[in-house]
Structures are given as structure tokens and as C-alpha cells.
Design an enzyme around this catalytic site. Structure first.
Site: not given
Length: 254
Positions: A84, A234
Site C-alpha cells: 500500500s 487489500h
């Protein structure tokens, strides 16, 4: 600036960069497993964990933090893995200093600008009055109003710690992270090309890396490969750690 870090193992250096609101602890289990083959470093990004709080946060600055960290630890070339926000930092650094990177791994992130997606988290964190907070359970109850997913609340609570006066404080530099949030959403700014081995790993249930993003990835990383972990969102390292470990090891040891 001295970043808080831990290291494990021996061999070729591998540096792992955590994401927004995270700490090095998020990757410690995987780091210890990878230490069977590598000298693994994990550190808290600026304004996160136990690293210093500063007056700004963006990718060029975090890239320079990584450069300084490598120089301080006598690392002249390393594998870089980032998730990320950490993945964008890894891309920024790799495009800026390609000769210092052996292989790049970006976990569930693409080199593009993202729309805001953390407003409820910011609202929830700012809504907690640390001066009157009695315990961690009360903090979780307050978070639950805006953050319904239990795992996400536990992830955020890792950044809540006791202060020296017995109260509570955030390890996160929330005011600066909130003010500079748009910069964190932004694509990496470096305009170079990294032609070395690159692996992009995405969660099959995540929308962070779309098929339509792949031409952009290849523009900056022409040798990039893509792997999808079908049963993950994610938070790949938390939801599919064994699959992620095998992908990372296979790529780095090839």
C-alpha cells in the site's frame, strides 16, 4: 532521522515497508519467516509507530528516508517490498535509485493516484478523546461506531499506546497524516524506469490494482509480473500469509 527498526536473519538484504496507519509489527511474522533466506529489515515509516513525528509526509520524503536508512546500515543494494503506502514508497525509491534495488515487490498497490477512502477512519480516530479515555476497550467501542470490521479496529488499536503520564497517545502523527493525506493518495512522483525484476501482488477481492492499471505499471516497470491471491482483500499479509510468503520467496530466490 533515526527510524525505529528491527532486523532478522542473514544473507541478501530485504527491506519491508508497511502501509498507512501501520507499523513494522504488521510484517514481523513474515519477516521472521523470510529471515531463513535473507537479512530482513522492517521499520516504522516517519509519523508511524515509534519513528519520529515530523512536519510533513510524502513519497519523495519517505524515499529519502529509505535512502538514509540504507546508508546508515551500510546497505548498498537490496530487495524492496512494500504494501500500500509502503509499496508506493518502494516504487518512488526504485524509480529514483534503480541501481540500489535488486528486485521490487509491490503488494496490492499501483503507481496511480487513488480517490479518498479513509475518511471514516480519520473521523473515528479523531473522535476519541485521549484525555478522558479510560482503557483500550473503551477505545474499541468508540471506533466500532465508524469502523465496523473487527480486524481493522484491531489494526488501528496497535497504534494506541500508554503515555508516560499514564494516559493514552497515538503513535501515529494524526494531524500531519490527515493534512498530507492527499499526498499519500498521489501516485509516485519519480519519472524514471526500473527495468529490473518486479512483482506486483494483488488481492483477488481488492480493487486497488485493476487490469486497467497494468499498462501504467509496465510504463515504469517493463519487466513486471502480476500475481493475484484469489481469497484475499487489500490486507494480503494478514489474510493469506502463507500464499504471500511462497510468492515472495519464489520470486526473490529465482
Amino acid at each position: 532521522m533515526e527510524l525505529n527498526f528491527k532486523s532478522f536473519g542473514q544473507g541478501e538484504p530485504l527491506i519491508i515497508l508497511h502501509g498507512l496507519f501501520g507499523t513494522l509489527d504488521n510484517w514481523q511474522t513474515l519477516a521472521k519467516q523470510l529471515a531463513e533466506n535473507f537479512l530482513v529489515f522492517i521499520f516504522d515509516a516517519r509519523d508511524h509507530g515509534r519513528s519520529p513525528h515530523t512536519d510533513h509526509i510524502d513519497y519523495p520524503t519517505m524515499s529519502e528516508d529509505l535512502l538514509a536508512f540504507m546508508e546508515q546500515n551500510w546497505i548498498y543494494k537490496a530487495h524492496i517490498l512494500g504494501h500500500s503506502m509502503g509499496g508506493k514508497t518502494a516504487m518512488e525509491f526504485t524509480l529514483s535509485y534503480p541501481d540500489m534495488v535488486n528486485k521490487l515487490i509491490a503488494v496490492d498497490i499501483a503507481p496511480k493516484t487513488y480517490p479518498p477512502g479513509h475518511n471514516e477512519i480519520f473521523d473515528a480516530l479523531f473522535a476519541i478523546d485521549l484525555k478522558t479515555l479510560k482503557n483500550r476497550q473503551e477505545a474499541e467501542t468508540l471506533l466500532e461506531k465508524k469502523v465496523p470490521v473487527y480486524a481493522t479496529r484491531q489494526f488501528l488499536l496497535k497504534s494506541l499506546s500508554r503515555s508516560l503520564d499514564g494516559g493514552f497517545e497515538w503513535k501515529l502523527n494524526l494531524p500531519v497524516i490527515f493534512r498530507d493525506y492527499e499526498k499519500i493518495l498521489h501516485a509516485p512522483t519519480a519519472q524514471g524506469v526500473f527495468s529490473g525484476p518486479s512483482l506486483f501482488i494483488r488481492g483477488g477481492q481488492s480493487d486497488y490494482v485493476l487490469d486497467s492499471d497494468w499498462p501504467t505499471v509496465l510504463r515504469y516497470f517493463p519487466a513486471a509480473q502480476l500475481e493475484t491471491i484469489a481469497n484475499s482483500s487489500h490486507w494480503v499479509h494478514a489474510e493469506a500469509p502463507e500464499t504471500l510468503l511462497q510468492l515472495v520467496k519464489s520470486f526473490l530466490l529465482a
